[in-house]
Structure formats: C-alpha cells, structure tokens
Write a protein that holds these residues in place. Sequence first.
Motif, PDB file in Angstrom:
ATOM      1  N   THR A   8      -9.320  -0.687   7.513  1.00  0.00           N
ATOM      2  CA  THR A   8     -10.278  -0.796   8.618  1.00  0.00           C
ATOM      3  C   THR A   8     -10.825   0.590   8.935  1.00  0.00           C
ATOM      4  O   THR A   8     -10.235   1.609   8.546  1.00  0.00           O
ATOM      5  CB  THR A   8      -9.614  -1.370   9.893  1.00  0.00           C
ATOM      6  N   VAL A   9     -11.913   0.636   9.647  1.00  0.00           N
ATOM      7  CA  VAL A   9     -12.488   1.913  10.053  1.00  0.00           C
ATOM      8  C   VAL A   9     -11.456   2.730  10.824  1.00  0.00           C
ATOM      9  O   VAL A   9     -11.260   3.920  10.557  1.00  0.00           O
ATOM     10  CB  VAL A   9     -13.768   1.692  10.896  1.00  0.00           C
ATOM     11  N   ILE A  42     -16.426   7.281   8.683  1.00  0.00           N
ATOM     12  CA  ILE A  42     -16.009   6.314   7.670  1.00  0.00           C
ATOM     13  C   ILE A  42     -17.255   5.520   7.246  1.00  0.00           C
ATOM     14  O   ILE A  42     -17.941   4.936   8.078  1.00  0.00           O
ATOM     15  CB  ILE A  42     -14.918   5.365   8.215  1.00  0.00           C
ATOM     16  N   LYS A  88     -18.506   2.480   5.959  1.00  0.00           N
ATOM     17  CA  LYS A  88     -18.075   1.104   5.705  1.00  0.00           C
ATOM     18  C   LYS A  88     -19.128   0.378   4.873  1.00  0.00           C
ATOM     19  O   LYS A  88     -20.327   0.550   5.070  1.00  0.00           O
ATOM     20  CB  LYS A  88     -17.796   0.372   7.010  1.00  0.00           C
ATOM     21  N   THR A  89     -18.652  -0.411   3.926  1.00  0.00           N
ATOM     22  CA  THR A  89     -19.533  -1.181   3.053  1.00  0.00           C
ATOM     23  C   THR A  89     -19.499  -2.632   3.491  1.00  0.00           C
ATOM     24  O   THR A  89     -18.441  -3.266   3.477  1.00  0.00           O
ATOM     25  CB  THR A  89     -19.105  -1.046   1.579  1.00  0.00           C
ATOM     26  N   LEU A  90     -20.645  -3.143   3.893  1.00  0.00           N
ATOM     27  CA  LEU A  90     -20.780  -4.503   4.411  1.00  0.00           C
ATOM     28  C   LEU A  90     -21.531  -5.364   3.407  1.00  0.00           C
ATOM     29  O   LEU A  90     -22.547  -4.931   2.839  1.00  0.00           O
ATOM     30  CB  LEU A  90     -21.526  -4.469   5.750  1.00  0.00           C
ATOM     31  N   VAL A 134     -24.186   0.164   3.331  1.00  0.00           N
ATOM     32  CA  VAL A 134     -23.162   1.138   3.675  1.00  0.00           C
ATOM     33  C   VAL A 134     -23.638   1.818   4.959  1.00  0.00           C
ATOM     34  O   VAL A 134     -24.761   2.330   5.018  1.00  0.00           O
ATOM     35  CB  VAL A 134     -22.947   2.170   2.552  1.00  0.00           C
ATOM     36  N   GLY A 174     -19.141   4.236  10.460  1.00  0.00           N
ATOM     37  CA  GLY A 174     -18.078   3.434  11.053  1.00  0.00           C
ATOM     38  C   GLY A 174     -18.252   3.073  12.508  1.00  0.00           C
ATOM     39  O   GLY A 174     -17.593   2.161  12.999  1.00  0.00           O
ATOM     40  N   CYS A 223     -16.412  -1.013  -1.757  1.00  0.00           N
ATOM     41  CA  CYS A 223     -17.209   0.204  -1.845  1.00  0.00           C
ATOM     42  C   CYS A 223     -18.421  -0.078  -2.733  1.00  0.00           C
ATOM     43  O   CYS A 223     -18.453  -1.093  -3.429  1.00  0.00           O
ATOM     44  CB  CYS A 223     -16.373   1.350  -2.407  1.00  0.00           C
ATOM     45  N   PRO A 239     -16.397   6.824   2.069  1.00  0.00           N
ATOM     46  CA  PRO A 239     -16.356   5.421   1.674  1.00  0.00           C
ATOM     47  C   PRO A 239     -15.019   5.102   1.005  1.00  0.00           C
ATOM     48  O   PRO A 239     -14.334   6.005   0.512  1.00  0.00           O
ATOM     49  CB  PRO A 239     -17.503   5.300   0.668  1.00  0.00           C
ATOM     50  N   ARG A 262      -7.400  -0.857  -0.620  1.00  0.00           N
ATOM     51  CA  ARG A 262      -7.179  -0.797   0.829  1.00  0.00           C
ATOM     52  C   ARG A 262      -6.452   0.474   1.272  1.00  0.00           C
ATOM     53  O   ARG A 262      -6.054   0.593   2.425  1.00  0.00           O
ATOM     54  CB  ARG A 262      -6.373  -2.022   1.273  1.00  0.00           C
TER      55      ARG A 262
END
Length: 161
Positions: free
Chosen positions: A28-29, A43, A45-47, A60, A63, A100, A124, A129
């Motif tokens: 998680t972030v 951070i 984050k890749t969505l 991307v 965070g 990522c 990233p 994990r």
Amino acid sequence: MSYETVVGYFKEVGRDEDILQFNSSSATVEQAAAVLQVIPARIAKTLSFRGQDEEALLIVAAGDTKIDNKKFKTTFNVKPRMLDAETVVEKTGHPVGGVCPFALATAMPIYLDISLQRFTTVFPAAGSRNSAIELTPEELYTYAQAIQWVDVCKEWDTSLT
C-alpha cells in the motif's frame, strides 16, 4: 515471476541493481512510504482501469492523489472503472500491491499523472508486494514507455516537493 521479470527488464537498461527489495510489505502507499521513509505522496501508485472498448489502461499517480472522475472522463471519454484483482494480474502479470508499469504481460497504454512532476524522484513498485525502484519522473516516463502526461487526479498537495 513478476518481480524477476521486472528485474530482467531493468537489467537490460543497466538499472537492476537499483531495485529495492524489503523484508516487509510495501503493497500500500502507506506501507511503501513507511518502509522507504518518505512521504506517501512520493510513492508512484499504478492504477488499472478499463478504457474505451473495455481495453485496459494504466495510470501512474502520486500516492496522495485520488482519481477525479470528471477529469478522467474528459481525458479518456469513458467513466473510470478499475479492473478487478484477477484481471489486473492477467493483464499486467503483477500482483495487486506490486503492480507497476514495467515488463507487463500484455501491451497496454500507460499514462503518468502530472501529480508526480512535483518530485525529484518517486518510487513505483517493481513487480512484487515488497519492492520498489527510485526514479525521476522523466526516467519513470521513459522506462514505463508512457504515452503522455495527463491531469486526471485531485486532492494532491501542490506545496510538496
């Protein structure tokens, strides 16, 4: 295998030694920020979303952001709908929490949100994990083979750098 694939990808460009692997989760972030001892905004984050014609796309973002539904729809001409976890793994080859924009299982468009441009470097994930890599936003754009910078997020702190 996802982590190893990302390491192989970065080995080709001479950056595999820069990948960080942790003994604790960075899924998680908040976890990633704690493990890296940085503010959560750094951070990357890749969505994963469904784009037009149900095709997957990645965004991307920093965070500390949230997707702005109106901006997303204006940019991509579709309402934002995130992919379910099974589809994320199928399309990216990476587990949720380690997604990522590198060494993807299937080709898909990748966009970087302008919220990342506030920072000298961002982090990233690197296909697991408990991994990350520190990159400048420009390096992230290059290594992710991004299509373009977009403005699809809200609620980010413009005073942070």
